[in-house]
Motif scaffolding. Sequence first.
Motif, mmCIF file in Angstrom:
data_model
loop_
_atom_site.group_PDB
_atom_site.id
_atom_site.type_symbol
_atom_site.label_atom_id
_atom_site.label_comp_id
_atom_site.label_asym_id
_atom_site.label_seq_id
_atom_site.Cartn_x
_atom_site.Cartn_y
_atom_site.Cartn_z
ATOM 1 N N GLN A 140 -8.963 6.002 5.334
ATOM 2 C CA GLN A 140 -8.195 5.023 6.372
ATOM 3 C C GLN A 140 -7.283 6.756 7.500
ATOM 4 O O GLN A 140 -7.384 6.684 8.541
ATOM 5 C CB GLN A 140 -6.937 4.058 5.642
ATOM 6 C CG GLN A 140 -7.066 3.217 5.659
ATOM 7 C CD GLN A 140 -6.594 2.980 3.965
ATOM 8 O OE1 GLN A 140 -5.980 3.413 3.763
ATOM 9 N NE2 GLN A 140 -7.325 1.344 4.256
ATOM 10 N N TYR A 172 0.908 -1.162 0.063
ATOM 11 C CA TYR A 172 -0.067 0.137 0.135
ATOM 12 C C TYR A 172 1.123 1.618 0.161
ATOM 13 O O TYR A 172 2.047 1.571 0.879
ATOM 14 C CB TYR A 172 -1.031 0.237 1.441
ATOM 15 C CG TYR A 172 -1.739 -1.460 1.438
ATOM 16 C CD1 TYR A 172 -2.002 -2.019 0.636
ATOM 17 C CD2 TYR A 172 -2.472 -1.694 2.130
ATOM 18 C CE1 TYR A 172 -3.430 -2.740 0.166
ATOM 19 C CE2 TYR A 172 -3.668 -1.923 2.207
ATOM 20 C CZ TYR A 172 -3.653 -2.734 1.487
ATOM 21 O OH TYR A 172 -4.765 -3.827 1.824
ATOM 22 N N THR A 175 -11.966 -1.900 5.464
ATOM 23 C CA THR A 175 -11.313 -3.025 6.532
ATOM 24 C C THR A 175 -10.020 -2.781 6.910
ATOM 25 O O THR A 175 -9.578 -2.741 8.724
ATOM 26 C CB THR A 175 -11.261 -4.135 5.580
ATOM 27 O OG1 THR A 175 -12.483 -4.330 4.446
ATOM 28 C CG2 THR A 175 -11.052 -5.814 6.529
ATOM 29 N N TYR A 180 -10.270 4.640 -4.733
ATOM 30 C CA TYR A 180 -10.990 4.119 -3.432
ATOM 31 C C TYR A 180 -12.709 5.161 -3.328
ATOM 32 O O TYR A 180 -13.302 5.226 -2.250
ATOM 33 C CB TYR A 180 -10.058 5.419 -2.080
ATOM 34 C CG TYR A 180 -8.373 4.438 -2.410
ATOM 35 C CD1 TYR A 180 -9.421 2.814 -1.566
ATOM 36 C CD2 TYR A 180 -7.805 4.895 -2.771
ATOM 37 C CE1 TYR A 180 -8.102 2.299 -1.963
ATOM 38 C CE2 TYR A 180 -6.452 3.969 -2.380
ATOM 39 C CZ TYR A 180 -6.908 3.336 -2.629
ATOM 40 O OH TYR A 180 -5.078 2.481 -2.174
ATOM 41 N N THR A 192 -0.364 4.491 0.376
ATOM 42 C CA THR A 192 -0.003 5.978 0.902
ATOM 43 C C THR A 192 -2.106 5.936 1.328
ATOM 44 O O THR A 192 -2.859 4.885 1.107
ATOM 45 C CB THR A 192 -1.026 7.179 0.170
ATOM 46 O OG1 THR A 192 -1.629 6.966 -1.257
ATOM 47 C CG2 THR A 192 0.423 7.751 -0.012
ATOM 48 N N ARG A 217 -4.361 -0.502 -7.705
ATOM 49 C CA ARG A 217 -4.518 -0.347 -6.233
ATOM 50 C C ARG A 217 -2.484 -0.051 -5.544
ATOM 51 O O ARG A 217 -2.372 0.458 -4.503
ATOM 52 C CB ARG A 217 -5.324 -0.814 -4.862
ATOM 53 C CG ARG A 217 -6.659 -0.469 -5.453
ATOM 54 C CD ARG A 217 -6.867 -0.639 -3.918
ATOM 55 N NE ARG A 217 -8.220 0.070 -4.416
ATOM 56 C CZ ARG A 217 -9.642 0.290 -3.836
ATOM 57 N NH1 ARG A 217 -9.674 -0.355 -2.345
ATOM 58 N NH2 ARG A 217 -10.622 1.168 -3.724
ATOM 59 N N GLY A 226 -14.889 -1.386 -0.793
ATOM 60 C CA GLY A 226 -13.838 -0.739 -1.840
ATOM 61 C C GLY A 226 -13.246 0.528 -1.027
ATOM 62 O O GLY A 226 -12.313 1.950 -2.359
ATOM 63 N N THR A 227 -13.877 1.348 0.228
ATOM 64 C CA THR A 227 -12.894 2.280 0.294
ATOM 65 C C THR A 227 -11.736 1.776 1.180
ATOM 66 O O THR A 227 -10.996 2.878 1.513
ATOM 67 C CB THR A 227 -14.012 3.206 1.408
ATOM 68 O OG1 THR A 227 -14.383 2.542 2.304
ATOM 69 C CG2 THR A 227 -14.842 3.907 -0.080
ATOM 70 N N GLY A 228 -12.023 0.737 1.680
ATOM 71 C CA GLY A 228 -10.267 0.524 2.128
ATOM 72 C C GLY A 228 -11.020 0.530 3.648
ATOM 73 O O GLY A 228 -9.989 1.071 4.919
HETATM 74 P P1 AMP Z 1 -12.079 -2.520 1.518
HETATM 75 O O1 AMP Z 1 -12.587 -0.991 1.135
HETATM 76 O O2 AMP Z 1 -11.704 -2.572 3.080
HETATM 77 O O3 AMP Z 1 -13.287 -3.502 1.160
HETATM 78 O O4 AMP Z 1 -10.806 -2.548 0.736
HETATM 79 C C1 AMP Z 1 -11.070 -3.045 -0.770
HETATM 80 C C2 AMP Z 1 -9.056 -2.895 -1.903
HETATM 81 O O5 AMP Z 1 -8.229 -2.133 -1.087
HETATM 82 C C3 AMP Z 1 -8.502 -4.532 -0.643
HETATM 83 O O6 AMP Z 1 -8.314 -5.224 -1.885
HETATM 84 C C4 AMP Z 1 -8.073 -3.911 -0.210
HETATM 85 O O7 AMP Z 1 -6.613 -4.820 0.131
HETATM 86 C C5 AMP Z 1 -6.838 -2.726 -0.857
HETATM 87 N N1 AMP Z 1 -6.468 -0.939 0.078
HETATM 88 C C6 AMP Z 1 -7.161 -0.912 1.010
HETATM 89 N N2 AMP Z 1 -6.545 -0.257 1.611
HETATM 90 C C7 AMP Z 1 -5.645 0.390 0.736
HETATM 91 C C8 AMP Z 1 -4.442 0.989 0.425
HETATM 92 N N3 AMP Z 1 -4.622 1.914 1.604
HETATM 93 N N4 AMP Z 1 -3.498 0.994 -0.332
HETATM 94 C C9 AMP Z 1 -3.690 0.280 -1.409
HETATM 95 N N5 AMP Z 1 -4.809 -1.287 -1.523
HETATM 96 C C10 AMP Z 1 -5.290 -0.578 -0.459
#
Ligand code: AMP
Length: 508
Positions: A31, A24, A55, A322, A26, A251, A51-53
């Motif tokens: 986040q 990752y 988790t 994101y 940034t 990503r 999709g916003t990261g």
């Molecule tokens: P989520 O919205 O938690 O379902 O995350 C979506 C996707 O984004 C997942 O595949 C994560 O691995 C990826 N992800 C989360 N945070 C980042 C970040 N800061 N940089 C790149 N990818 C990320």
Amino acid sequence: MSELSFAELGLDPAVLEAVVSVGYETPSPIQAQAIPALLAGNHLLGVAQTGTGKTAAFALPLLSRIDPNLMEPQILVLAPTRELAIQVAEAFTTYASKFKHFHVLPIYGGQDFAPQIRGLKRGAQVIVGTPGRMLDHLRKGTLKLNNLRALVLDEADEMLRMGFIDDVEAILSKTPANCQRALFSATMPAQIKKVAQTYLKNATEVRIESETRTVERISQFVLPVYAERKLDALTRILEVEPFDAAIIFVRTKAETALLAEKLSARGHAVAPLSGDLNQRQREQTVDDLKRGKKDIIIATDVAARGLDVSRITHVINYDVPYDTEAYIHRVGRTGRAGRTGKAILLVTPRERSWLRTLERATNSPMEPYQLPSPAALQQMRVEQFESQLLGFADDPRAAKAIALLDDIAERNDMDITMVAGALACWMEASQPDSLPLDQPEALPEVSASAPRRDRKGPPPGKGNFRKGGPNKNFRNDSKPGARKGPPKGKPAGKGPKPGGSGPKRAPR
Ligand code: AMP
């Protein structure tokens, strides 16, 4: 994208190390806002979609606050479906990969109690599960929350829609009073607001919003696809789209390199563009794209910031952005200098709710992207093969080649067509897929509209994922676009079949 780096957020060093090794670059906007608040021990209310990261937005800070040597449940995550529970548990495993001792246990309905009870006895710091089964374990006394430090409600509105809200409230009432709480929801219906008011008093609120902006001169398309078939879909898009130069957004830094390698193996002039490159290398890559030494750049949002190359005709969002800001920035890499551009977004079934949000943000609808049918694709490949072959007919070396092949044919008692056939197979062996003998398979269909989940959820195996059958993305009447020059690559064609079923309400 935020200007902050992960290193500035104050995460536990082992967690930070894991984030760096995942690649990752940034923190995503959610986040950047949620991590400091959760690290400070605040409750958090996050209005955010998949999709916003989100988790990592809760997993990274909460993991930073646990006692890694205490093998007791310290973080509890409630998720609406078995699939999401497993996905979240996997994310925790990744982010805790540098801990010496770490166990996460997914528990959901439909699975035997025995292995779950064994797992709970063995000890786990993080439990991720569906509300019904979680409550069963609490009532049986097999799950104890004495050492619980944090509780997360993930996709709270989905849990409400699926009829889990009473179970969720029952669990909330059993958590220690001093336990930190986080609630994530794409929407905020009244009942969810009520839960937040009761159990997340004085929570920090994080909302990812952006103003509406029209993206002029850029036609936007969407292609729903299973995650495991994204590469197949991408190679077909690149095969049929008449692009001059394209930028493909992913990503992670690791993914830029990986995808560039895969496309390069398929014959594309491609380069990665990420924070892993130094300034000079980045400038060189952009220059190569400007001058046509490269046709495709695989980029992260950060690395492509402000990129201005007028020959970019296509932006392909291989991974969803994101937030809408990032989407608008991405698609703005095409349509430069008054030209028109095309943006294609790949969405997996779980990410489809993004569509409406993006359409609202850009004030324009996205059209379904139509890939050619397998038969049309096959026909196109045959025509390309033929035109490439004929391109060599006047080659000055042809006369010498004919004499050589005639000689071989005569000495081996072969017909000249047999020699030609053998030559073509040799070419196929050294450049797989260069000889269009087999019709490519259809990619499995994914419905374009967002799923409506009722209390019971779709019957097992039906879900929103439809296997085989005619695919509206592969309609026979759709014509492949004209391509410039010789083929830029060939699709992989064969790949693993998708899992098969859509999100299910986990049975008790
Ligand atoms: P989520 O919205 O938690 O379902 O995350 C979506 C996707 O984004 C997942 O595949 C994560 O691995 C990826 N992800 C989360 N945070 C980042 C970040 N800061 N940089 C790149 N990818 C990320």
